[in-house]
Each structure stands twice: as structure tokens, then as C-alpha cells.
Motif scaffolding. Structure first.
Motif, PDB file in Angstrom:
ATOM      1  N   PRO A   1       0.817  -1.208   0.000  1.00  0.00           N
ATOM      2  CA  PRO A   1       0.000   0.000   0.000  1.00  0.00           C
ATOM      3  C   PRO A   1       0.854   1.262   0.000  1.00  0.00           C
ATOM      4  O   PRO A   1       2.055   1.224   0.275  1.00  0.00           O
ATOM      5  CB  PRO A   1      -0.792  -0.101   1.310  1.00  0.00           C
ATOM      6  CG  PRO A   1      -0.773  -1.552   1.658  1.00  0.00           C
ATOM      7  CD  PRO A   1       0.585  -2.032   1.184  1.00  0.00           C
ATOM      8  N   GLY A   2       0.198   2.375  -0.262  1.00  0.00           N
ATOM      9  CA  GLY A   2       0.861   3.675  -0.215  1.00  0.00           C
ATOM     10  C   GLY A   2       0.749   4.307   1.159  1.00  0.00           C
ATOM     11  O   GLY A   2       0.445   3.624   2.154  1.00  0.00           O
ATOM     12  N   ILE A   3       0.981   5.606   1.215  1.00  0.00           N
ATOM     13  CA  ILE A   3       0.902   6.347   2.476  1.00  0.00           C
ATOM     14  C   ILE A   3      -0.437   6.073   3.152  1.00  0.00           C
ATOM     15  O   ILE A   3      -1.478   6.061   2.509  1.00  0.00           O
ATOM     16  CB  ILE A   3       1.061   7.868   2.236  1.00  0.00           C
ATOM     17  CG1 ILE A   3       2.479   8.192   1.782  1.00  0.00           C
ATOM     18  CG2 ILE A   3       0.735   8.663   3.497  1.00  0.00           C
ATOM     19  CD1 ILE A   3       2.694   9.650   1.440  1.00  0.00           C
ATOM     20  N   GLY A   4      -0.377   5.851   4.459  1.00  0.00           N
ATOM     21  CA  GLY A   4      -1.587   5.600   5.224  1.00  0.00           C
ATOM     22  C   GLY A   4      -2.021   4.142   5.228  1.00  0.00           C
ATOM     23  O   GLY A   4      -2.961   3.773   5.912  1.00  0.00           O
ATOM     24  N   GLY A   5      -1.350   3.298   4.435  1.00  0.00           N
ATOM     25  CA  GLY A   5      -1.798   1.915   4.310  1.00  0.00           C
ATOM     26  C   GLY A   5      -3.073   1.887   3.475  1.00  0.00           C
ATOM     27  O   GLY A   5      -3.477   2.891   2.904  1.00  0.00           O
ATOM     28  N   SER A   6      -3.694   0.768   3.374  1.00  0.00           N
ATOM     29  CA  SER A   6      -4.950   0.643   2.639  1.00  0.00           C
ATOM     30  C   SER A   6      -6.036   0.235   3.625  1.00  0.00           C
ATOM     31  O   SER A   6      -5.935  -0.823   4.244  1.00  0.00           O
ATOM     32  CB  SER A   6      -4.816  -0.413   1.533  1.00  0.00           C
ATOM     33  OG  SER A   6      -3.909   0.025   0.544  1.00  0.00           O
ATOM     34  N   ASP A   7      -7.056   1.084   3.751  1.00  0.00           N
ATOM     35  CA  ASP A   7      -8.128   0.786   4.697  1.00  0.00           C
ATOM     36  C   ASP A   7      -8.995  -0.370   4.210  1.00  0.00           C
ATOM     37  O   ASP A   7      -8.755  -0.927   3.127  1.00  0.00           O
ATOM     38  CB  ASP A   7      -8.959   2.035   4.978  1.00  0.00           C
ATOM     39  CG  ASP A   7      -9.709   2.566   3.751  1.00  0.00           C
ATOM     40  OD1 ASP A   7     -10.014   1.789   2.818  1.00  0.00           O
ATOM     41  OD2 ASP A   7      -9.998   3.772   3.729  1.00  0.00           O
TER      42      ASP A   7
END
Length: 177
Positions: A7-13
């Protein structure tokens, strides 16, 4: 075929297509850097080293992690089977996140493994012509999916069956070798 979800910044919700794909596949596992919100290239690269654990893997990257994937693959060609890159941001773009500056250098590499970029034609983090430039720079195929934003949770893709079909077709072309 073992796949690592990046995932990118913040992860993937839980609404993000990566989270859906991970939940539906025993072959896809998420890497875990020290911080999703304070991205550091060296930390994320070490986390990917741990996640790959010496195996040859397919990297399924979104957003900022596309830059991690191409640089890591270039340094670890023997450990990477293929790259499926979704919505890479423009590292020289005006809205490239300042907190991700360690990802904004070193991205001018040639990808030596089978790879594809899947991109929206209206991604706010990467104008279409810049997606074309990244594909040219990396020597990869670019697949447009129309105007769908950043191909994240806000895009409302859910499990994103179109993307899953693109991944399956891509992997079928890569083969099992």
C-alpha cells in the motif's frame, strides 16, 4: 505464486481494493513498514526485504509503493517475478507528499522484470502524460482504466474486479517460471 501487497501512504483501509484482494487470497500478504504515515524509503525497503523472505515474489503496489517496488526490484531482480503497479504518483509533481521525499529520488531506473502500470486518466497525483513518462522511464506497459481518480478507497472501487482481472491476465502472461 506468492504476492506481496504494497500500500501507499496511510496503508490501505478496509474499503481499499488491496484489502479486499488480501482477504480473498491466501497468496497475497501485506508488507508492514514501521510507519504508514511517515514513509521512509529505507524503512519501507527493509520491510519489503523481510516480507519477501528470500522468495521470488510478485509485488502488487499502489501509489507511493510503486516507487519502492521499482527501486527494490532493480536492486533485487533475482527476488522479483513481476511488478503490478497501480497509480504511481508523479515524484516531481506539485502535490507529491513532502513527507515522502525519500521516495522522490532514485526512481529513474529501468525495470528488468515483467511489469505493468495501471493508471487512471484523471489521477490527481499523476497527470496522464506523466504516467506515460513513468512507463517510458521504467520500460513498462501502461494500461489506462479511464477516469477513476487515484484508484484508492475514495474512487469507490470496492474489490475492483476490473483490476483483479487485469492482474490475472498479466500473471497469466508472466507464467509460472
Amino acid at each position: 505464486m506468492r504476492m506481496i501487497s504494497l500500500p501507499g501512504i496511510g496503508g490501505s483501509d478496509e474499503r481499499h481494493w488491496q484489502s479486499h484482494w488480501e482477504a480473498d487470497s491466501r497468496h497475497m500478504h501485506r508488507f508492514t513498514p514501521s510507519s504508514w504515515d511517515a514513509p521512509d524509503f529505507d524503512d519501507w525497503s527493509c520491510a519489503l526485504d523481510r516480507a519477501a523472505s528470500g522468495e521470488r515474489v510478485v509485488l502488487v503496489a499502489h501509489s507511493l509503493s510503486c516507487h519502492l517496488a521499482v527501486r527494490w526490484a532493480q536492486a533485487n531482480t533475482d527476488r522479483v517475478k513481476a511488478l503490478f503497479l497501480v497509480a504511481p504518483p508523479d515524484p516531481v509533481g506539485e502535490i507529491f507528499p513532502a513527507e515522502a521525499s525519500s521516495f522522490a529520488t532514485g526512481w529513474q531506473v529501468s525495470v528488468e522484470v515483467p511489469s505493468v502500470i495501471v493508471a487512471s486518466t484523471d489521477d490527481p497525483y499523476c497527470a496522464w502524460h506523466r504516467s506515460e513518462c513513468l512507463a517510458d522511464e521504467w520500460g513498462t506497459t501502461l494500461i489506462p482504466v479511464g477516469p477513476k481518480g487515484h484508484l484508492n478507497s475514495d474512487s469507490g472501487l470496492g474489490a475492483w474486479p476490473e483490476g483483479r482481472n487485469l492482474l490475472a491476465s498479466f500473471l497469466a502472461g508472466v507464467g509460472s517460471g
